[in-house]
Design a protein around this motif. Structure first.
Motif, PDB file in Angstrom:
ATOM      1  N   PHE A  67       0.829  -1.204   0.000  1.00 53.71           N
ATOM      2  CA  PHE A  67       0.000   0.000   0.000  1.00 53.71           C
ATOM      3  C   PHE A  67       0.865   1.257   0.000  1.00 53.71           C
ATOM      4  CE2 PHE A  67      -1.875   3.447   2.511  1.00 53.71           C
ATOM      5  CZ  PHE A  67      -2.956   3.757   1.711  1.00 53.71           C
ATOM      6  N   PHE A  68       1.855   1.319   0.890  1.00 53.60           N
ATOM      7  CA  PHE A  68       2.715   2.498   0.970  1.00 53.60           C
ATOM      8  C   PHE A  68       3.604   2.624  -0.256  1.00 53.60           C
ATOM      9  CE2 PHE A  68       2.125   1.291   5.549  1.00 53.60           C
ATOM     10  CZ  PHE A  68       1.223   2.300   5.830  1.00 53.60           C
ATOM     11  N   SER A 243      -6.330  -4.500   7.155  1.00 48.29           N
ATOM     12  CA  SER A 243      -5.407  -4.518   6.013  1.00 48.29           C
ATOM     13  C   SER A 243      -5.509  -5.882   5.352  1.00 48.29           C
ATOM     14  CB  SER A 243      -3.961  -4.255   6.448  1.00 48.29           C
ATOM     15  OG  SER A 243      -3.399  -5.390   7.077  1.00 48.29           O
ATOM     16  N   ASP A 244      -5.039  -5.963   4.118  1.00 48.40           N
ATOM     17  CA  ASP A 244      -5.065  -7.248   3.425  1.00 48.40           C
ATOM     18  C   ASP A 244      -4.110  -8.253   4.075  1.00 48.40           C
ATOM     19  OD1 ASP A 244      -6.968  -6.382   1.590  1.00 48.40           O
ATOM     20  OD2 ASP A 244      -5.436  -5.584   0.232  1.00 48.40           O
ATOM     21  N   GLU A 245      -2.982  -7.762   4.592  1.00 50.83           N
ATOM     22  CA  GLU A 245      -2.051  -8.671   5.272  1.00 50.83           C
ATOM     23  C   GLU A 245      -2.693  -9.283   6.521  1.00 50.83           C
ATOM     24  OE1 GLU A 245       1.626  -6.385   5.838  1.00 50.83           O
ATOM     25  OE2 GLU A 245       2.557  -7.880   4.542  1.00 50.83           O
ATOM     26  N   THR A 273      -4.135  -3.697  -2.703  1.00 50.27           N
ATOM     27  CA  THR A 273      -2.910  -3.434  -3.466  1.00 50.27           C
ATOM     28  C   THR A 273      -2.173  -4.715  -3.828  1.00 50.27           C
ATOM     29  OG1 THR A 273      -1.776  -3.050  -1.349  1.00 50.27           O
ATOM     30  CG2 THR A 273      -2.505  -1.107  -2.575  1.00 50.27           C
ATOM     31  N   LEU A 274      -2.469  -5.807  -3.160  1.00 48.68           N
ATOM     32  CA  LEU A 274      -1.908  -7.105  -3.516  1.00 48.68           C
ATOM     33  C   LEU A 274      -2.730  -7.711  -4.662  1.00 48.68           C
ATOM     34  CD1 LEU A 274      -1.451  -8.509   0.104  1.00 48.68           C
ATOM     35  CD2 LEU A 274       0.405  -7.861  -1.434  1.00 48.68           C
ATOM     36  N   PRO A 275      -2.177  -8.713  -5.391  1.00 49.36           N
ATOM     37  CA  PRO A 275      -2.951  -9.396  -6.438  1.00 49.36           C
ATOM     38  C   PRO A 275      -3.949 -10.375  -5.812  1.00 49.36           C
ATOM     39  CG  PRO A 275      -0.766 -10.345  -6.288  1.00 49.36           C
ATOM     40  CD  PRO A 275      -0.770  -9.164  -5.359  1.00 49.36           C
TER      41      PRO A 275
END
Length: 334
Positions: A67-68, A243-245, A273-275
């Motif tokens: 993301f960053f 977050s996605d993580e 932001t990840l696939p």
């Protein structure tokens, strides 16, 4: 060889030296077509602005998080279109490195600073950073968090709406034991996601058990630990992650408990932001409007640099729910 100066650029562009000076120093108002003419002339005659007068500091808490990295890259690209050069500095939130970077860049002649989820997101952050900038009259902007009590513009994703979108989706699927994994206590965006989550549950008459909200680190490990608590101790059938993580950690925790996602547990991430469409299962998430944020930041900073008035309030950007395969109707026992 004679040094190329403003007069040479002015002759090549067919404009006044004053106009060239405004383009070079980002001062005053210059029409877009005229600016392009001057920039083209600068390249033709070989004029170099040097490093002073066009440096902008981007402070982030790290570039490992996609993301960053993505947001910083898009802001840097948008700055470049205006002749500004981004210097990206990765510094732990609340650490001394941030002040050191700001001090060094102020001495180097930076014209502005952008804080991308850095100390501007932290409760009780060291005020030395923004005080130094104010003392040097260097404009700055906060992204996804405002410096408390400081008159500076802020551009943020609407975290309250993000929580509402996630809860609304899960509620429509029949989930009533919905847990939230938010970031660390004292992180303003996570505080707002928690408030938005609680408001969304409350407005639907749902349970407000304290155990259904867990604050932890923005990491896969943080998600695993928090999700284990929500699933084993609180009986959550769905999880909203900050977050996605964190969401990936929640999925791993569920599988270690022998649970299937989404048959037994639904999971929603945040950022996109990840696939994520290539994961198993593809992750439902709330997408932050990175491109709109990046494009909106630069005009605000330019107005500050030019000494023009700007709104010092917070400008909120709406996120978007992206539905994939990690959410499903609640499983009915039997």
């Amino acid at each position: 060889m004679a040094r190329i100066g403003l007069s040479d650029v002015a002759d090549a562009a067919g404009v006044s030296e004053a106009t060239v000076s405004r383009v070079v120093n980002k001062r005053g108002v210059v029409a877009a077509e005229t600016r392009k003419t001057v920039e083209d002339a600068m390249r033709r005659v070989g004029y170099s602005r040097g490093t002073l007068g066009n440096l902008v500091l981007l402070v982030t808490p790290g570039l490992v998080d996609p993301f960053f990295a993505v947001l910083s890259d898009r802001i840097a690209a948008a700055l470049g279109l205006q002749g500004l050069r981004a210097v990206v500095c990765s510094a732990p939130v609340g650490g001394v490195q941030e002040l050191e970077f700001v001090s060094a860049m102020a001495d180097a002649g930076m014209v502005g600073a952008i804080f991308v989820s850095a100390s501007n997101t932290l409760e009780d952050a060291d005020p030395a950073v923004h005080r130094l900038l104010q003392a040097r009259r260097i404009p700055f902007i906060g992204v996804n968090g405002a410096f408390e009590g400081v008159d500076a513009p802020t551009l943020s994703t609407n975290d309250v709406l993000a929580a509402e979108l996630a809860v609304d989706h899960l509620w429509s699927l029949g989930h009533r034991r919905i847990g939230l994994i938010a970031g660390p206590i004292g992180n303003r965006p996570s505080d707002r996601r928690q408030q938005g989550f609680l408001d969304a549950i409350r407005s639907r008459g749902g349970s407000l058990d304290d155990g259904l909200v867990v604050r932890h680190e923005y990491s896969i490990e943080g998600g695993m630990t928090a999700a284990g608590r929500l699933l084993e101790q609180e009986g959550a059938t769905a999880i909203v992650a900050a977050s996605d993580e964190i969401a990936l950690g929640a999925i791993r925790a569920a599988r270690r408990l022998g649970l299937d996602v989404p048959r037994d547990v639904s999971v929603i991430g945040y950022d996109d932001t990840l696939p994520l469409e290539f994961l198993d299962p593809p992750l439902t998430t709330v997408r932050q409007p990175l491109s709109r944020l990046a494009q909106a930041i630069v005009p605000v900073l330019l107005r500050q640099i030019q000494g023009r008035p700007v709104d010092s309030g917070e400008l909120l950007f709406d996120p978007e729910l992206i539905i994939r395969a990690s959410t499903a109707p609640v499983r009915v026992a039997g």
